[in-house]
Design an enzyme around this catalytic site. Structure first.
Site, PDB file in Angstrom:
ATOM      1  NE  ARG A   1       2.241  -0.323  -7.072  1.00 46.86           N
ATOM      2  CZ  ARG A   1       1.067  -0.859  -7.431  1.00 46.86           C
ATOM      3  NH1 ARG A   1       0.225  -0.140  -8.170  1.00 46.86           N
ATOM      4  NH2 ARG A   1       0.753  -2.069  -7.062  1.00 46.86           N
TER       5      ARG A   1
ATOM      6  NE  ARG B   1       5.579  -3.941  -0.686  1.00 45.87           N
ATOM      7  CZ  ARG B   1       4.576  -3.203  -1.153  1.00 45.87           C
ATOM      8  NH1 ARG B   1       4.658  -1.894  -1.102  1.00 45.87           N
ATOM      9  NH2 ARG B   1       3.507  -3.765  -1.672  1.00 45.87           N
TER      10      ARG B   1
ATOM     11  CE  LYS C   1       4.403  -9.291  -3.913  1.00 44.11           C
ATOM     12  NZ  LYS C   1       4.563  -8.598  -5.211  1.00 44.11           N
TER      13      LYS C   1
ATOM     14  NE  ARG D   1      -4.614  -4.903  -9.386  1.00 42.12           N
ATOM     15  CZ  ARG D   1      -3.472  -5.053  -8.717  1.00 42.12           C
ATOM     16  NH1 ARG D   1      -3.048  -6.264  -8.402  1.00 42.12           N
ATOM     17  NH2 ARG D   1      -2.754  -3.990  -8.380  1.00 42.12           N
TER      18      ARG D   1
ATOM     19  NE  ARG E   1      -5.540  -1.559  -5.524  1.00 45.51           N
ATOM     20  CZ  ARG E   1      -5.018  -2.771  -5.345  1.00 45.51           C
ATOM     21  NH1 ARG E   1      -5.790  -3.793  -5.022  1.00 45.51           N
ATOM     22  NH2 ARG E   1      -3.731  -2.971  -5.501  1.00 45.51           N
TER      23      ARG E   1
END
Length: 205
Positions: free
Chosen positions: A165, A87, A13, A121, A154
């Site tokens: 998640r 969401r 996204k 990431r 992160r």
């Protein structure tokens, strides 16, 4: 034009939003960016949001709705892409009460790819450039190509947090698919590979 992007964490996204912003002039409204900005403020609200996100849970609808409303109120007569919001169905209904959503774009991606995209990431804390150790590594290991800064991961990009998640997404966010399908504005794309075809199709909306 107001677009809502749907898809699991790591489905792409953010990448698609960046293309819409940089090539078509869309305003990119990301609740993730809003939350991170508040978290850096070291305020009581920032600390509260940080605790919620670190645990893999979602920030409450009331708080999220208010933040989004404030952002939308400052944007007039612009193309907008919403990334990470809504969401839940309740958030979607609230969004419908304050603006008109033209299309909901669903990006379908396999969970194993999602896990690699997120856990791999890395980000430059200086220039915010994003890399991935599996798909788009820096030229030198763990060092930003642009300014030589050591890359960071992160805290919420670890395997345990990603799994939580995904579970939250399956339970709370997937009902949005039926919500927008019922409204006949849902468009689905395969996000397992490159996004060029998806982007070209969206340009025709």
């Amino acid at each position: 034009m107001v677009l809502v992007l749907l898809g699991a964490p790591g489905s792409g996204k953010g990448t698609l939003s960046a293309k819409l912003k940089n090539e078509l002039g869309y305003i990119h409204l990301s609740t993730g960016d809003l939350f991170r900005k508040i978290m850096k403020s070291d305020s009581p609200l920032g600390k509260k949001i940080n605790e919620i996100i670190q645990s893999g849970k979602l920030v409450s609808d009331d708080l999220t709705n208010e933040l989004v409303k404030q952002e939308l109120s400052s944007i007039q007569n612009k193309n907008i892409v919403l990334d990470g919001y809504p969401r839940t169905v309740d958030q979607a209904k609230y969004l419908d009460s304050i603006t008109k959503v033209d299309k909901a774009v669903l990006i379908n991606v396999n969970n194993d790819i999602v896990i690699k995209r997120i856990s791999g990431r890395r980000m430059c804390p200086k220039c915010n450039s994003i890399y991935n150790i599996y798909f788009m590594p820096p030229k030198s290991e763990n060092v930003c190509d642009h300014d030589g800064t050591t890359l960071i991961q992160r805290k919420d990009d670890n395997i345990d947090s990603i799994t939580k998640r995904l579970e939250v997404y399956e339970k709370q966010t997937k009902p949005l698919i039926d919500y927008y399908k019922h409204r006949q504005i849902l468009v689905e794309f395969d996000g397992n590979n490159n996004q060029d075809q998806m982007f070209e199709a969206i340009k025709k909306f």
